[in-house]
Design a protein around this motif. Structure first.
Motif, PDB file in Angstrom:
ATOM      1  N   TRP A   1       4.432   6.367   8.162  1.00 54.11           N
ATOM      2  CA  TRP A   1       3.822   6.583   6.848  1.00 54.11           C
ATOM      3  C   TRP A   1       2.300   6.543   6.925  1.00 54.11           C
ATOM      4  CZ3 TRP A   1       6.648   7.869   2.557  1.00 54.11           C
ATOM      5  CH2 TRP A   1       8.036   7.757   2.680  1.00 54.11           C
ATOM      6  N   ALA A   2       1.741   5.708   7.816  1.00 56.71           N
ATOM      7  CA  ALA A   2       0.290   5.682   7.984  1.00 56.71           C
ATOM      8  C   ALA A   2      -0.205   6.989   8.594  1.00 56.71           C
ATOM      9  CB  ALA A   2      -0.113   4.501   8.861  1.00 56.71           C
ATOM     10  N   ALA A   3       0.564   7.572   9.528  1.00 54.81           N
ATOM     11  CA  ALA A   3       0.186   8.866  10.100  1.00 54.81           C
ATOM     12  C   ALA A   3       0.160   9.939   9.021  1.00 54.81           C
ATOM     13  CB  ALA A   3       1.166   9.247  11.215  1.00 54.81           C
ATOM     14  N   ARG A   4       1.113   9.887   8.114  1.00 54.55           N
ATOM     15  CA  ARG A   4       1.174  10.844   7.010  1.00 54.55           C
ATOM     16  C   ARG A   4      -0.039  10.694   6.096  1.00 54.55           C
ATOM     17  NH1 ARG A   4       6.923  11.033   4.162  1.00 54.55           N
ATOM     18  NH2 ARG A   4       7.389  11.331   6.361  1.00 54.55           N
ATOM     19  N   ALA A   5      -0.373   9.450   5.753  1.00 56.16           N
ATOM     20  CA  ALA A   5      -1.536   9.206   4.900  1.00 56.16           C
ATOM     21  C   ALA A   5      -2.824   9.609   5.610  1.00 56.16           C
ATOM     22  CB  ALA A   5      -1.585   7.735   4.503  1.00 56.16           C
TER      23      ALA A   5
ATOM     24  N   ARG B   1      10.134  -4.938  12.150  1.00 59.88           N
ATOM     25  CA  ARG B   1       9.312  -3.827  12.641  1.00 59.88           C
ATOM     26  C   ARG B   1       9.816  -2.496  12.095  1.00 59.88           C
ATOM     27  NH1 ARG B   1       7.809  -4.848  19.077  1.00 59.88           N
ATOM     28  NH2 ARG B   1       6.694  -6.829  18.766  1.00 59.88           N
ATOM     29  N   SER B   2      11.131  -2.346  12.037  1.00 63.94           N
ATOM     30  CA  SER B   2      11.683  -1.107  11.504  1.00 63.94           C
ATOM     31  C   SER B   2      11.355  -0.962  10.025  1.00 63.94           C
ATOM     32  CB  SER B   2      13.205  -1.066  11.723  1.00 63.94           C
ATOM     33  OG  SER B   2      13.908  -1.884  10.808  1.00 63.94           O
ATOM     34  N   LEU B   3      11.358  -2.069   9.318  1.00 63.93           N
ATOM     35  CA  LEU B   3      11.002  -2.060   7.899  1.00 63.93           C
ATOM     36  C   LEU B   3       9.536  -1.674   7.727  1.00 63.93           C
ATOM     37  CD1 LEU B   3      12.400  -2.946   5.158  1.00 63.93           C
ATOM     38  CD2 LEU B   3      11.166  -5.094   5.453  1.00 63.93           C
ATOM     39  N   HIS B   4       8.683  -2.283   8.528  1.00 64.52           N
ATOM     40  CA  HIS B   4       7.247  -1.988   8.491  1.00 64.52           C
ATOM     41  C   HIS B   4       6.973  -0.528   8.853  1.00 64.52           C
ATOM     42  CE1 HIS B   4       2.944  -2.459   9.336  1.00 64.52           C
ATOM     43  NE2 HIS B   4       3.166  -1.893  10.497  1.00 64.52           N
ATOM     44  N   GLN B   5       7.705  -0.028   9.827  1.00 61.95           N
ATOM     45  CA  GLN B   5       7.468   1.327  10.316  1.00 61.95           C
ATOM     46  C   GLN B   5       7.975   2.391   9.338  1.00 61.95           C
ATOM     47  OE1 GLN B   5       6.022   4.071  12.305  1.00 61.95           O
ATOM     48  NE2 GLN B   5       6.167   2.372  13.732  1.00 61.95           N
TER      49      GLN B   5
ATOM     50  N   VAL C   1     -16.193   9.676  10.647  1.00 61.58           N
ATOM     51  CA  VAL C   1     -15.392   9.676   9.427  1.00 61.58           C
ATOM     52  C   VAL C   1     -13.917   9.504   9.764  1.00 61.58           C
ATOM     53  CG1 VAL C   1     -14.597  11.088   7.491  1.00 61.58           C
ATOM     54  CG2 VAL C   1     -17.021  11.034   8.071  1.00 61.58           C
ATOM     55  N   ASP C   2     -13.452  10.218  10.776  1.00 65.31           N
ATOM     56  CA  ASP C   2     -12.039  10.139  11.157  1.00 65.31           C
ATOM     57  C   ASP C   2     -11.685   8.734  11.619  1.00 65.31           C
ATOM     58  OD1 ASP C   2      -9.430  10.882  11.877  1.00 65.31           O
ATOM     59  OD2 ASP C   2     -10.083  11.230  13.937  1.00 65.31           O
ATOM     60  N   ALA C   3     -12.545   8.112  12.429  1.00 64.42           N
ATOM     61  CA  ALA C   3     -12.256   6.778  12.931  1.00 64.42           C
ATOM     62  C   ALA C   3     -12.177   5.760  11.802  1.00 64.42           C
ATOM     63  CB  ALA C   3     -13.330   6.359  13.945  1.00 64.42           C
ATOM     64  N   ILE C   4     -13.122   5.866  10.858  1.00 70.35           N
ATOM     65  CA  ILE C   4     -13.124   4.929   9.728  1.00 70.35           C
ATOM     66  C   ILE C   4     -11.885   5.112   8.879  1.00 70.35           C
ATOM     67  CG2 ILE C   4     -14.318   4.318   7.590  1.00 70.35           C
ATOM     68  CD1 ILE C   4     -16.942   5.049   9.040  1.00 70.35           C
ATOM     69  N   ARG C   5     -11.549   6.381   8.562  1.00 64.41           N
ATOM     70  CA  ARG C   5     -10.371   6.635   7.724  1.00 64.41           C
ATOM     71  C   ARG C   5      -9.100   6.180   8.434  1.00 64.41           C
ATOM     72  NH1 ARG C   5     -10.890   9.942   3.297  1.00 64.41           N
ATOM     73  NH2 ARG C   5     -12.969  10.781   2.930  1.00 64.41           N
ATOM     74  N   SER C   6      -8.993   6.435   9.738  1.00 66.12           N
ATOM     75  CA  SER C   6      -7.793   6.037  10.470  1.00 66.12           C
ATOM     76  C   SER C   6      -7.624   4.518  10.428  1.00 66.12           C
ATOM     77  CB  SER C   6      -7.864   6.510  11.919  1.00 66.12           C
ATOM     78  OG  SER C   6      -7.888   7.911  11.981  1.00 66.12           O
ATOM     79  N   ALA C   7      -8.718   3.803  10.678  1.00 65.31           N
ATOM     80  CA  ALA C   7      -8.649   2.345  10.661  1.00 65.31           C
ATOM     81  C   ALA C   7      -8.287   1.829   9.281  1.00 65.31           C
ATOM     82  CB  ALA C   7      -9.997   1.757  11.105  1.00 65.31           C
ATOM     83  N   THR C   8      -8.854   2.453   8.246  1.00 69.44           N
ATOM     84  CA  THR C   8      -8.575   2.018   6.875  1.00 69.44           C
ATOM     85  C   THR C   8      -7.123   2.230   6.515  1.00 69.44           C
ATOM     86  OG1 THR C   8     -10.840   2.572   6.231  1.00 69.44           O
ATOM     87  CG2 THR C   8      -9.233   2.296   4.462  1.00 69.44           C
ATOM     88  N   VAL C   9      -6.573   3.379   6.874  1.00 71.87           N
ATOM     89  CA  VAL C   9      -5.180   3.673   6.548  1.00 71.87           C
ATOM     90  C   VAL C   9      -4.249   2.702   7.257  1.00 71.87           C
ATOM     91  CG1 VAL C   9      -3.336   5.357   6.780  1.00 71.87           C
ATOM     92  CG2 VAL C   9      -5.577   6.092   6.021  1.00 71.87           C
ATOM     93  N   VAL C  10      -4.459   2.477   8.561  1.00 70.23           N
ATOM     94  CA  VAL C  10      -3.592   1.576   9.308  1.00 70.23           C
ATOM     95  C   VAL C  10      -3.666   0.169   8.735  1.00 70.23           C
ATOM     96  CG1 VAL C  10      -3.218   0.479  11.548  1.00 70.23           C
ATOM     97  CG2 VAL C  10      -3.641   2.928  11.414  1.00 70.23           C
ATOM     98  N   TRP C  11      -4.890  -0.280   8.385  1.00 74.85           N
ATOM     99  CA  TRP C  11      -5.036  -1.620   7.792  1.00 74.85           C
ATOM    100  C   TRP C  11      -4.329  -1.692   6.452  1.00 74.85           C
ATOM    101  CZ3 TRP C  11      -7.455  -2.768   3.148  1.00 74.85           C
ATOM    102  CH2 TRP C  11      -7.559  -4.128   2.846  1.00 74.85           C
ATOM    103  N   ALA C  12      -4.472  -0.681   5.623  1.00 75.31           N
ATOM    104  CA  ALA C  12      -3.861  -0.682   4.299  1.00 75.31           C
ATOM    105  C   ALA C  12      -2.344  -0.671   4.386  1.00 75.31           C
ATOM    106  CB  ALA C  12      -4.333   0.527   3.481  1.00 75.31           C
ATOM    107  N   MET C  13      -1.806  -0.064   5.438  1.00 76.52           N
ATOM    108  CA  MET C  13      -0.351  -0.015   5.598  1.00 76.52           C
ATOM    109  C   MET C  13       0.190  -1.283   6.255  1.00 76.52           C
ATOM    110  SD  MET C  13       0.545   2.762   4.260  1.00 76.52           S
ATOM    111  CE  MET C  13       2.217   2.824   4.857  1.00 76.52           C
TER     112      MET C  13
END
Length: 587
Positions: free
Chosen positions: A77-81, A307-311, A29-41
């Protein structure tokens, strides 16, 4: 329905193989959610959990060593999500009632659990922390106050607190970035009194809710990020927290960059021809800083600014790159959220082209097709330094902010001997005095400039002759008006549409003797909202300066943005994990 004490006894009697199977399910579950969040961001999909690109690491964060999961494409922001994802999944797996809160900490997710279910919540979180190491502490604790979440003593230490901070730490493959408690999630325990759940600390909406208040399903983005940024998944909350607040930024915000590639021989030849009068016009007498090579030097700063904007600012809708028909080789022009705009598409008078004057280009930004009313204007030497929200630049009622420098505009009218920046400031001051009878004295910091299209359009009408003259000035001239970087802010202020703001900012002159020391301090602390790396004169050792700047930018912004082509060598180098023996600390 099983009491918490009895459940712990049952868990202890469960055979070890079955316990391992349950923990493995949490891992999936953690791996799927992590991948989804990073992709969405906007990041790249994670590598398999047990590959070299996605493993646990022991890293250094604010003077202490902590466990972190190595995640390719990690952003603040992805780490926060991701932390909100894991916390909600853990509570839902345990059947624990909860609701999300617009909390006391503005930019962090907050989740509320009835205080009567605290023991159950702690139990489920300990199980989750055993599989994926993370940390818990009081909500107001500093990083040093966070403790390992899989230890019972950590929970005993925080039980007197009604609000906690929980976080599963993340690092990028280079391990230059570590996202800890600052990107965590707050967990509040609401005690029940007289049939109502009462907040343990103030929030921005309600003090209490009925025990049986209906739960509503809403997007997690409402709580994980500022509205406008995107994430996935849903969350439960009560009616009071489902509506936008007056403090939310509900309007779109775009970003505009102006960029030039000085290594393009066609562009350089055209610039030299115009400067020397070989394209129909007479040779121009220019100030030494009006057209020197340092003003046009490109070290791929644009890549790192993106990159700074994305981050740090994922709430931006669209990035517009304004160029003279040039496109960086590494830029993915098909990536969502990026549009390249040619000077010919925005200049109201094509006869003003070609131009090599940033003031002239800035005068035409409001002509960009599709640009939002509110946008940030950046040069490619300006960078976001840490996670920022739209409120730093715009009030929620639409007013823009400007950031005044302590440097003053010199007295007297503009003169050919003036530095171009001083002449432009004097011209802006003269227009404000003419229109409003007030005197402006301060220059503006070299930061992102929050702008409104409507104000720029008004300036073009009100100061038509000065606007036309600036548009037709091919190099910086004593007659230029700094429309985007000064006049917009002061004209908007006098017409009730802009206001003074504050941010933590640093300007570094790359030719200065102390440049390297300042870059090192900036990298070590990462405590400025924005910063600018600027050239005004040529460096005596350009190669050494190039190495210094490149090393700094690679270290500060190691994670590629979604705007970079994945097949470029630079992208592959940025995403290559470093050998684990260089990063891990043996116990």
């Amino acid at each position: 329905m099983v009491p918490a004490v009895a459940r712990r006894g049952i868990v202890r009697k469960v055979p070890a193989p079955l316990r391992s199977a349950v923990k493995s399910s949490f891992t999936s579950v953690d791996a799927i959610r992590s991948a989804t969040v990073v992709w969405a961001m906007g990041g790249r999909r994670n590598a398999p959990r047990h590959s070299a690109a996605a493993t646990r690491r022991v890293v250094r964060l604010k003077g202490r060593h902590v466990h972190a999961l190595l995640v390719e494409g990690a952003t603040a922001w992805a780490a926060r999500a991701r932390n909100l994802h894991i916390l909600l999944a853990t509570l839902e797996a345990g059947g624990i009632e909860y609701f999300c809160v617009r909390g006391a900490t503005k930019d962090l997710p907050t989740v509320a659990v009835p205080a009567g279910l605290r023991a159950s919540a702690e139990e489920m979180l300990q199980i989750a922390f055993e599989q994926t190491p993370g940390y818990v502490g009081a909500a107001n604790a500093t990083e040093s106050g966070m403790r390992a979440g899989d230890e019972e003593r950590s929970w005993r230490q925080v039980r007197r607190h009604g609000a906690l901070r929980v976080a599963w730490y993340v690092t990028d493959p280079t391990q230059q970035l570590v996202f800890g408690s600052d990107q965590g999630c707050d967990l509040e325990f609401w005690p029940e009194r007289n049939g109502r759940l009462q907040a343990p600390r103030p929030n921005r909406v309600v003090e209490e809710v009925p025990v049986g208040a209906p739960r509503h399903t809403v997007p997690q983005a409402l709580f994980a990020l500022v509205p406008g940024a995107y994430t996935t998944g849903s969350a439960h909350t009560v009616a009071e927290f489902t509506q936008p607040l007056a403090e939310d930024h509900l309007f779109p915000i775009d970003v505009v960059y102006t960029w030039v590639d000085d290594s393009d021989p066609k562009w350089s030849a055209q610039r030299d021809a115009v400067r020397e009068g070989r394209m129909g016009a007479a040779p121009q007498t220019l100030h030494a800083q009006a057209a020197n090579d340092a003003r046009f030097t490109s070290r791929d700063e644009l890549r790192y600014s993106l990159r700074s904007l994305h981050q740090y600012a994922p709430w931006v809708r669209t990035v517009y790159l304004v160029t003279a028909g040039q496109v960086p080789s590494w830029l993915d022009t098909e990536a969502p959220g990026i549009k390249v705009v040619d000077h010919r598409d925005i200049f109201s008078d094509p006869d003003a082209l070609p131009t090599f004057n940033s003031h002239a280009i800035e005068s035409q930004l409001h002509h960009i097709d599709g640009l939002s009313e509110h946008f940030l204007y950046l040069n490619d030497d300006v960078f976001f330094g840490r996670p920022l929200s739209p409120g730093l630049f715009f009030h929620t009622n639409g007013l823009t902010k400007f950031f005044q420098s302590k440097a003053l505009i010199p007295s007297g009218p503009a003169d050919t001997d003036d530095l171009p920046v001083n002449a432009a400031g004097k011209n802006s001051r003269a227009l404000i005095e003419r229109s409003f009878g007030t005197r402006i004295a301060q220059k503006m910091k070299h930061t992102p400039h929050p702008l409104r299209r409507s104000i720029l359009a008004d300036i073009e009408l009100v100061y038509g002759e000065e606007h036309r003259r600036t548009q037709h000035s091919r190099f910086r001239s004593p007659e230029d008006v700094p429309i985007a970087s000064s006049l917009h802010h002061y004209y908007g202020f006098h017409t009730g549409r802009t206001t003074a703001g504050n941010l933590r900012y640093q300007y570094i002159d790359l030719a200065a003797e102390q440049a390297r020391r300042r870059l090192d301090n900036l990298l070590a602390h990462r405590n400025f909202d924005t910063f600018c790396l600027n050239d005004t004169v040529e460096h005596p050792d350009p190669e050494a300066q190039e190495r210094m700047v490149r090393q700094f930018l690679d270290a500060y912004f190691p994670v590629p943005s979604r705007f970079e082509r994945a097949d470029s060598d630079e992208y592959r180098n940025a995403t290559r994990p470093i050998p684990s023996q260089k990063a891990e600390i043996r116990r």
